[in-house]
Design a protein around this motif. Structure first.
Motif, PDB file in Angstrom:
ATOM      1  N   MET A  61     -11.403   7.224   4.097  1.00  0.00           N
ATOM      2  CA  MET A  61     -11.045   6.162   3.138  1.00  0.00           C
ATOM      3  C   MET A  61     -11.826   6.339   1.837  1.00  0.00           C
ATOM      4  SD  MET A  61      -8.612   4.601   4.582  1.00  0.00           S
ATOM      5  CE  MET A  61      -8.352   3.747   3.046  1.00  0.00           C
ATOM      6  N   GLU A  62     -13.069   6.800   1.916  1.00  0.00           N
ATOM      7  CA  GLU A  62     -13.844   7.047   0.688  1.00  0.00           C
ATOM      8  C   GLU A  62     -13.208   8.178  -0.118  1.00  0.00           C
ATOM      9  OE1 GLU A  62     -18.220   5.492   2.280  1.00  0.00           O
ATOM     10  OE2 GLU A  62     -17.750   7.624   2.380  1.00  0.00           O
ATOM     11  N   LEU A  63     -12.773   9.209   0.599  1.00  0.00           N
ATOM     12  CA  LEU A  63     -12.099  10.328  -0.083  1.00  0.00           C
ATOM     13  C   LEU A  63     -10.805   9.826  -0.746  1.00  0.00           C
ATOM     14  CD1 LEU A  63     -11.673  13.936   1.194  1.00  0.00           C
ATOM     15  CD2 LEU A  63      -9.692  12.728   0.314  1.00  0.00           C
ATOM     16  N   PHE A  64     -10.076   8.956  -0.049  1.00  0.00           N
ATOM     17  CA  PHE A  64      -8.829   8.418  -0.622  1.00  0.00           C
ATOM     18  C   PHE A  64      -9.117   7.538  -1.846  1.00  0.00           C
ATOM     19  CE2 PHE A  64      -6.149   8.711   3.552  1.00  0.00           C
ATOM     20  CZ  PHE A  64      -6.039  10.081   3.366  1.00  0.00           C
ATOM     21  N   ASP A  65     -10.196   6.753  -1.799  1.00  0.00           N
ATOM     22  CA  ASP A  65     -10.585   5.951  -2.974  1.00  0.00           C
ATOM     23  C   ASP A  65     -10.816   6.874  -4.170  1.00  0.00           C
ATOM     24  OD1 ASP A  65     -10.580   3.532  -1.629  1.00  0.00           O
ATOM     25  OD2 ASP A  65     -12.714   3.098  -1.940  1.00  0.00           O
ATOM     26  N   ASP A  66     -11.556   7.940  -3.921  1.00  0.00           N
ATOM     27  CA  ASP A  66     -11.879   8.919  -4.972  1.00  0.00           C
ATOM     28  C   ASP A  66     -10.583   9.546  -5.512  1.00  0.00           C
ATOM     29  OD1 ASP A  66     -12.992  10.847  -6.562  1.00  0.00           O
ATOM     30  OD2 ASP A  66     -14.092  11.896  -4.972  1.00  0.00           O
ATOM     31  N   ALA A  67      -9.704   9.955  -4.585  1.00  0.00           N
ATOM     32  CA  ALA A  67      -8.440  10.576  -4.994  1.00  0.00           C
ATOM     33  C   ALA A  67      -7.592   9.586  -5.802  1.00  0.00           C
ATOM     34  CB  ALA A  67      -7.673  11.057  -3.762  1.00  0.00           C
ATOM     35  N   ARG A  68      -7.570   8.334  -5.373  1.00  0.00           N
ATOM     36  CA  ARG A  68      -6.752   7.327  -6.086  1.00  0.00           C
ATOM     37  C   ARG A  68      -7.269   7.100  -7.498  1.00  0.00           C
ATOM     38  NH1 ARG A  68      -6.367   2.251  -4.804  1.00  0.00           N
ATOM     39  NH2 ARG A  68      -7.922   1.999  -3.161  1.00  0.00           N
ATOM     40  N   ARG A  69      -8.611   7.110  -7.663  1.00  0.00           N
ATOM     41  CA  ARG A  69      -9.188   6.956  -9.008  1.00  0.00           C
ATOM     42  C   ARG A  69      -8.696   8.080  -9.904  1.00  0.00           C
ATOM     43  NH1 ARG A  69     -13.700   4.648  -6.544  1.00  0.00           N
ATOM     44  NH2 ARG A  69     -14.511   6.680  -5.937  1.00  0.00           N
TER      45      ARG A  69
ATOM     46  N   GLY B 129       0.829  -1.214   0.000  1.00  0.00           N
ATOM     47  CA  GLY B 129       0.000   0.000   0.000  1.00  0.00           C
ATOM     48  C   GLY B 129       0.854   1.251   0.000  1.00  0.00           C
ATOM     49  N   GLY B 130       2.021   1.172  -0.644  1.00  0.00           N
ATOM     50  CA  GLY B 130       2.963   2.301  -0.643  1.00  0.00           C
ATOM     51  C   GLY B 130       2.413   3.552  -1.318  1.00  0.00           C
ATOM     52  N   GLY B 131       3.124   4.669  -1.097  1.00  0.00           N
ATOM     53  CA  GLY B 131       2.721   5.944  -1.688  1.00  0.00           C
ATOM     54  C   GLY B 131       2.377   6.972  -0.633  1.00  0.00           C
ATOM     55  N   ALA B 132       2.422   8.230  -1.036  1.00  0.00           N
ATOM     56  CA  ALA B 132       2.240   9.340  -0.099  1.00  0.00           C
ATOM     57  C   ALA B 132       0.792   9.436   0.400  1.00  0.00           C
ATOM     58  CB  ALA B 132       2.656  10.652  -0.755  1.00  0.00           C
ATOM     59  N   LEU B 133      -0.177   9.102  -0.455  1.00  0.00           N
ATOM     60  CA  LEU B 133      -1.580   9.313  -0.075  1.00  0.00           C
ATOM     61  C   LEU B 133      -1.942   8.531   1.189  1.00  0.00           C
ATOM     62  CD1 LEU B 133      -4.321  10.665  -1.141  1.00  0.00           C
ATOM     63  CD2 LEU B 133      -4.905   8.337  -1.804  1.00  0.00           C
ATOM     64  N   LEU B 134      -1.711   7.218   1.154  1.00  0.00           N
ATOM     65  CA  LEU B 134      -2.127   6.393   2.288  1.00  0.00           C
ATOM     66  C   LEU B 134      -1.184   6.537   3.475  1.00  0.00           C
ATOM     67  CD1 LEU B 134      -3.454   3.121   0.603  1.00  0.00           C
ATOM     68  CD2 LEU B 134      -4.695   5.162   1.309  1.00  0.00           C
ATOM     69  N   ASP B 135       0.052   6.957   3.211  1.00  0.00           N
ATOM     70  CA  ASP B 135       0.996   7.062   4.319  1.00  0.00           C
ATOM     71  C   ASP B 135       0.926   8.401   5.033  1.00  0.00           C
ATOM     72  OD1 ASP B 135       3.101   5.216   5.389  1.00  0.00           O
ATOM     73  OD2 ASP B 135       4.162   7.130   5.423  1.00  0.00           O
TER      74      ASP B 135
END
Ligand code: NAP
Length: 365
Positions: free
Chosen positions: A343-351, A205-211
């Motif tokens: 987490m929903e916002l992060f899903d949206d951002a990742r898309r 799950g690497g990357g700046a968003l989730l970390d």
């Protein structure tokens, strides 16, 4: 400019103060899953709480489990295979230990869902590192399970509880800087380039968003609430995780926030909150500011400084302890609906950023 230095216990510093270490009820027996960087830092703070018992630690490896247990004084330690090589994963042995009341999960994010689920299935309360999960679907399933089992669950967003953030919210509530119009916050550091390190590895799950992004986001979320929309852009590595990202949040009342998280550069690591009557900004990193600069109008500027015991994690540990001792299954301060919405916002951002992980396609939820 007047500089006030608050040391010890100023008048307003009543809920979150060094007395956070003092017992608030029956001692809780903690199990810690994993022996990496944050496991060690948080365990050192946990040991400062009068009503925390370091009961058990689990690791994938025998040597590190024993070493970690010895250095912090855990009563038991578990590792994959166990002494005879036939036992289940160390964390499953820890979940089966009846002496453990609450589990702190400090593995890379991709493992959070499975381990937290195992803990809840075993009847343990859970404090799980951020990001709570990789996907909103995993978070939703975990939250439903915790609520069904009537067990405590909280995402370890320690920055929600530190004095600098609490004090900022108090200043905003006082109306001193008026109505918040915009927030700007950044956090990151230049992480060594190593595709196998958890911070870069897609499998972890690497990357700046989730970390990292939860920390700048906290400043927008805490001061303006849940945004109405997010626009996300990112620079991706060759393996497809974000080495930096920018989130622009918009609110129906016209307020905006711009948040930057990064793993390949230095940065000021500052949060600024701007209102109709003035602004405030952090001194020191946004996840645990050592101070606040408050400018109420043009000529009225002051600095407030903060001190905390340990590394700053005792506040969230006290919150977990107090909630469980009081029979609560959720923190009112760092609640599960907020974790899910993040987490929903992060899903949206990742898309929007074009980042996906193996957890996105799991079918067992
Ligand atoms: N709250 C904070 O301030 C903060 C700061 C940093 C990180 N974090 C969060 O804490 C978590 C861990 O970060 P970290 O920096 O401590 O990482 P880390 O130093 O790499 O440690 C992670 C540990 O998890 C275990 N592990 C590694 N891969 C695993 C896998 N695939 N499955 C299960 N266990 C695995 C390992 O321990 P064993 O070998 O003992 O099994 C490893 O030492 C992340 O979710 C991160 O976002 C929070």
């Amino acid at each position: 400019m007047s500089i006030q230095r608050f040391v010890g216990r100023p008048d307003w510093y009543t809920t979150f103060n060094p007395e956070t270490l003092a017992t608030t009820g029956t001692a809780l027996r903690w199990g810690v899953v994993a022996t990496g960087n944050i496991a060690a830092t948080v365990t050192a703070d946990l040991a400062l709480l009068e009503d925390a018992v370091l009961q058990a630690v689990s690791s994938r490896r025998a040597g590190t489990a024993a070493e970690f247990a010895e250095s912090f004084g855990f009563a038991s330690h578990y590792y994959d295979g166990g002494p005879d090589g036939t036992s289940p994963a160390g964390y499953l042995q820890l979940m089966a230990d009846p002496a453990v009341d609450v589990v702190y999960i400090a593995t890379p994010h991709a493992a959070h869902y499975d381990i937290a689920k195992a803990a809840l299935d075993a009847g343990k309360h859970v404090l799980c590192e951020k990001a709570l999960t990789i996907t909103a679907a995993e978070a939703r399933a975990l939250i439903a399970l915790a609520r069904e089992r009537k067990l405590f669950l909280m995402e370890a967003v320690w920055a929600r509880f530190v004095p600098g953030f609490q004090r900022a919210l108090e200043i905003l509530e006082s109306g001193e800087i008026g109505q918040v119009k915009w927030v700007r916050a950044d956090l990151g550091f230049p992480a060594p380039q190593d595709d196998s390190a958890r911070i870069w590895a897609p499998a972890d799950g690497g990357g700046a968003l989730l970390d990292i992004s939860v920390y700048p986001l906290l400043w927008a979320w805490g001061t303006l609430g849940r945004p109405d929309s997010v626009a996300a852009t990112a620079e991706l590595t060759a393996l497809g995780v974000d080495s930096q990202n920018t989130l622009t949040l918009s609110y129906a009342n016209g307020a905006q926030a711009q948040l930057i998280s990064y793993l390949s550069s230095h940065g000021p690591r500052v949060a600024s909150v701007s209102g109709t009557e003035g602004y405030l900004e952090t001194i020191g990193s946004v996840n645990n500011p050592t101070g606040l600069r408050i400018c109420a109008g043009w000529d009225n500027e002051r600095v407030e400084m903060f001190e905390h015991p340990g590394s700053g994690y005792t506040y969230q540990l006290r919150e977990v302890t107090r909630c469980i001792q009081g029979g609560l299954t959720e923190s009112a301060t760092m609640g599960l609906d907020d974790s899910l919405a993040i987490m929903e916002l992060f899903d949206d951002a990742r898309r929007q950023m074009g980042v996906s992980y193996a957890n996105d396609s799991r079918t067992d939820l």
